[in-house]
Design a protein around this motif. Structure first.
Motif, PDB file in Angstrom:
ATOM      1  N   ASN A 228       0.860  -1.177   0.000  1.00 27.67           N
ATOM      2  CA  ASN A 228       0.000   0.000   0.000  1.00 27.67           C
ATOM      3  C   ASN A 228       0.899   1.231   0.000  1.00 27.67           C
ATOM      4  O   ASN A 228       1.759   1.379   0.865  1.00 27.67           O
ATOM      5  N   VAL A 229       0.694   2.100  -0.985  1.00 27.88           N
ATOM      6  CA  VAL A 229       1.568   3.257  -1.173  1.00 27.88           C
ATOM      7  C   VAL A 229       0.700   4.493  -1.379  1.00 27.88           C
ATOM      8  O   VAL A 229      -0.299   4.439  -2.105  1.00 27.88           O
ATOM      9  N   VAL A 230       1.067   5.592  -0.750  1.00 18.92           N
ATOM     10  CA  VAL A 230       0.408   6.871  -0.994  1.00 18.92           C
ATOM     11  C   VAL A 230       1.377   7.774  -1.734  1.00 18.92           C
ATOM     12  O   VAL A 230       2.507   8.001  -1.281  1.00 18.92           O
ATOM     13  N   LEU A 231       0.927   8.277  -2.877  1.00 19.12           N
ATOM     14  CA  LEU A 231       1.678   9.222  -3.686  1.00 19.12           C
ATOM     15  C   LEU A 231       0.944  10.547  -3.679  1.00 19.12           C
ATOM     16  O   LEU A 231      -0.293  10.585  -3.649  1.00 19.12           O
TER      17      LEU A 231
ATOM     18  N   ALA B 209      -7.796  11.477  14.389  1.00 13.45           N
ATOM     19  CA  ALA B 209      -8.466  12.728  14.744  1.00 13.45           C
ATOM     20  C   ALA B 209      -8.495  13.628  13.518  1.00 13.45           C
ATOM     21  O   ALA B 209      -7.463  13.894  12.903  1.00 13.45           O
ATOM     22  N   GLY B 210      -9.662  14.093  13.155  1.00 10.54           N
ATOM     23  CA  GLY B 210      -9.775  14.988  12.017  1.00 10.54           C
ATOM     24  C   GLY B 210     -10.236  14.279  10.771  1.00 10.54           C
ATOM     25  O   GLY B 210     -10.555  13.088  10.782  1.00 10.54           O
ATOM     26  N   PRO B 211     -10.281  14.989   9.647  1.00 11.43           N
ATOM     27  CA  PRO B 211     -10.771  14.419   8.399  1.00 11.43           C
ATOM     28  C   PRO B 211      -9.933  13.215   7.956  1.00 11.43           C
ATOM     29  O   PRO B 211      -8.702  13.226   8.050  1.00 11.43           O
ATOM     30  N   LEU B 212     -10.625  12.197   7.452  1.00 11.50           N
ATOM     31  CA  LEU B 212      -9.981  10.964   7.003  1.00 11.50           C
ATOM     32  C   LEU B 212     -10.519  10.608   5.622  1.00 11.50           C
ATOM     33  O   LEU B 212     -11.733  10.640   5.395  1.00 11.50           O
ATOM     34  N   ILE B 213      -9.609  10.229   4.718  1.00 10.97           N
ATOM     35  CA  ILE B 213      -9.964   9.758   3.377  1.00 10.97           C
ATOM     36  C   ILE B 213      -9.323   8.394   3.187  1.00 10.97           C
ATOM     37  O   ILE B 213      -8.113   8.243   3.370  1.00 10.97           O
ATOM     38  N   VAL B 214     -10.126   7.409   2.845  1.00 15.30           N
ATOM     39  CA  VAL B 214      -9.671   6.023   2.727  1.00 15.30           C
ATOM     40  C   VAL B 214      -9.843   5.549   1.297  1.00 15.30           C
ATOM     41  O   VAL B 214     -10.915   5.696   0.696  1.00 15.30           O
TER      42      VAL B 214
ATOM     43  N   THR C 288      -1.573   1.620   5.210  1.00 10.67           N
ATOM     44  CA  THR C 288      -0.750   2.793   5.459  1.00 10.67           C
ATOM     45  C   THR C 288      -1.644   3.969   5.819  1.00 10.67           C
ATOM     46  O   THR C 288      -2.760   4.094   5.298  1.00 10.67           O
ATOM     47  N   PHE C 289      -1.162   4.808   6.730  1.00  6.51           N
ATOM     48  CA  PHE C 289      -1.852   6.031   7.140  1.00  6.51           C
ATOM     49  C   PHE C 289      -0.865   7.188   6.982  1.00  6.51           C
ATOM     50  O   PHE C 289       0.280   7.096   7.426  1.00  6.51           O
ATOM     51  N   VAL C 290      -1.315   8.273   6.369  1.00  7.29           N
ATOM     52  CA  VAL C 290      -0.436   9.408   6.094  1.00  7.29           C
ATOM     53  C   VAL C 290      -1.144  10.692   6.520  1.00  7.29           C
ATOM     54  O   VAL C 290      -2.264  10.970   6.065  1.00  7.29           O
ATOM     55  N   ASP C 291      -0.510  11.466   7.370  1.00 11.09           N
ATOM     56  CA  ASP C 291      -1.036  12.767   7.791  1.00 11.09           C
ATOM     57  C   ASP C 291      -0.538  13.827   6.817  1.00 11.09           C
ATOM     58  O   ASP C 291       0.668  13.929   6.550  1.00 11.09           O
ATOM     59  N   CYS C 292      -1.485  14.618   6.303  1.00 13.91           N
ATOM     60  CA  CYS C 292      -1.180  15.566   5.232  1.00 13.91           C
ATOM     61  C   CYS C 292      -1.742  16.949   5.557  1.00 13.91           C
ATOM     62  O   CYS C 292      -2.586  17.111   6.439  1.00 13.91           O
ATOM     63  N   VAL C 293      -1.287  17.924   4.780  1.00 13.85           N
ATOM     64  CA  VAL C 293      -1.807  19.280   4.906  1.00 13.85           C
ATOM     65  C   VAL C 293      -1.791  19.938   3.534  1.00 13.85           C
ATOM     66  O   VAL C 293      -0.833  19.781   2.763  1.00 13.85           O
ATOM     67  N   VAL C 294      -2.879  20.640   3.217  1.00 12.97           N
ATOM     68  CA  VAL C 294      -2.982  21.443   1.997  1.00 12.97           C
ATOM     69  C   VAL C 294      -3.591  22.782   2.374  1.00 12.97           C
ATOM     70  O   VAL C 294      -4.678  22.828   2.965  1.00 12.97           O
TER      71      VAL C 294
ATOM     72  N   VAL D 266      -4.827  10.451   5.071  1.00  8.92           N
ATOM     73  CA  VAL D 266      -5.135   9.533   3.981  1.00  8.92           C
ATOM     74  C   VAL D 266      -4.726   8.131   4.418  1.00  8.92           C
ATOM     75  O   VAL D 266      -3.654   7.952   5.011  1.00  8.92           O
ATOM     76  N   ALA D 267      -5.570   7.149   4.124  1.00  6.45           N
ATOM     77  CA  ALA D 267      -5.249   5.768   4.476  1.00  6.45           C
ATOM     78  C   ALA D 267      -5.575   4.856   3.309  1.00  6.45           C
ATOM     79  O   ALA D 267      -6.515   5.105   2.550  1.00  6.45           O
ATOM     80  N   GLY D 268      -4.778   3.794   3.191  1.00  5.95           N
ATOM     81  CA  GLY D 268      -5.018   2.823   2.131  1.00  5.95           C
ATOM     82  C   GLY D 268      -4.803   1.414   2.626  1.00  5.95           C
ATOM     83  O   GLY D 268      -3.934   1.157   3.471  1.00  5.95           O
ATOM     84  N   THR D 269      -5.592   0.481   2.090  1.00  4.58           N
ATOM     85  CA  THR D 269      -5.432  -0.928   2.439  1.00  4.58           C
ATOM     86  C   THR D 269      -5.916  -1.805   1.301  1.00  4.58           C
ATOM     87  O   THR D 269      -6.676  -1.358   0.430  1.00  4.58           O
ATOM     88  N   HIS D 270      -5.470  -3.049   1.333  1.00  4.90           N
ATOM     89  CA  HIS D 270      -5.843  -4.063   0.348  1.00  4.90           C
ATOM     90  C   HIS D 270      -6.111  -5.350   1.123  1.00  4.90           C
ATOM     91  O   HIS D 270      -5.183  -5.994   1.601  1.00  4.90           O
ATOM     92  N   LEU D 271      -7.394  -5.694   1.247  1.00 10.28           N
ATOM     93  CA  LEU D 271      -7.764  -6.834   2.077  1.00 10.28           C
ATOM     94  C   LEU D 271      -7.591  -8.146   1.328  1.00 10.28           C
ATOM     95  O   LEU D 271      -7.504  -8.208   0.104  1.00 10.28           O
ATOM     96  N   SER D 272      -7.604  -9.220   2.093  1.00 10.89           N
ATOM     97  CA  SER D 272      -7.347 -10.565   1.576  1.00 10.89           C
ATOM     98  C   SER D 272      -8.422 -11.013   0.585  1.00 10.89           C
ATOM     99  O   SER D 272      -9.586 -10.620   0.670  1.00 10.89           O
TER     100      SER D 272
END
Length: 225
Positions: free
Chosen positions: A69-72, A139-144, A99-105, A112-118
């Protein structure tokens, strides 16, 4: 308003048409791409960097620590922290994670979070519950962005999506995402919680995306709270 364009994309371990993959992503001009089946083995850092360069983005987090799982992101997005989650290994199955990534714009913070289940229905719900627990701790806005390998209404979908908004449902657009040849299942999802407002949603079915992977990418434009 601060708008953000997010894509979730299972890139099929880059085994298809890489030029078409690059064209698909670049045409969408995403700020964030949540990748499933990204690099996770030998020289994974170099492979992640090559993938990002091909798509006109940079690596935020993921790879081997999060099992592919990769965040670009684009350079518009600042990254403040990243962390990985690994699910317990079932003997004879692939090790999987998230993967979980804390971001700012523009001063707006989000995760942002990403996963790939079995693909195994016996172990998939437990993985979904572990991911959901980690998501609730954000905590705060989450995008999956996720490849759930489960259909809407299935046990893994219900466990992972609890408390989150399915953006396809929000948009009234339940088009299937897999497989590209005769798509009949919506297993690739974008979900949100904590305030992002949906502006637009799309499943990118184009000549390029049909050559780029066995999954269609899912794209959403969001207004950050």
């Amino acid at each position: 308003m601060v708008a953000l364009t997010v894509m979730s994309y299972n890139v099929h371990t880059q085994r298809d048409d890489l030029s078409a993959l690059a064209a698909t992503v670049r045409a969408a001009r995403p700020d964030v791409v949540i990748v499933q089946e990204g690099p996770r083995r030998w020289r994974w850092r170099t492979a992640c960097a090559r993938l990002a360069h091909r798509l006109g983005l940079v690596v935020a987090a993921g790879g081997l620590p999060s099992l592919g799982n990769v965040v670009l992101t684009s350079l518009r997005v600042g990254v403040t922290a990243g962390r990985s989650l690994r699910y317990p290994l079932t003997p004879g199955r692939h090790l999987r994670g998230a993967t979980f990534v804390d971001c700012v714009v523009a001063g707006r913070r989000f995760t942002v979070a990403g996963t790939h289940l079995s693909t195994d229905p016996a172990e998939r719900p437990a993985q979904a519950r572990l991911f959901a627990a980690a998501a609730r701790a954000v905590a705060g806005p989450l995008i999956v962005g996720a490849d759930l390998n489960d259909d809407p209404g299935g046990p893994a979908y219900r466990a992972l999506a609890e408390g989150l908004t399915d953006l396809a449902v929000e948009a009234g657009d339940a088009r299937p995402t897999y497989p590209v040849a005769g798509a009949c299942r919506r297993i690739d999802v974008l979900l949100a919680a904590g305030g992002p407002r949906l502006l637009a949603y799309d499943v990118l079915d184009t000549p390029d995306s049909r050559r780029a992977s066995d999954h269609f990418p899912v794209l959403a434009r969001l207004a950050l709270p």
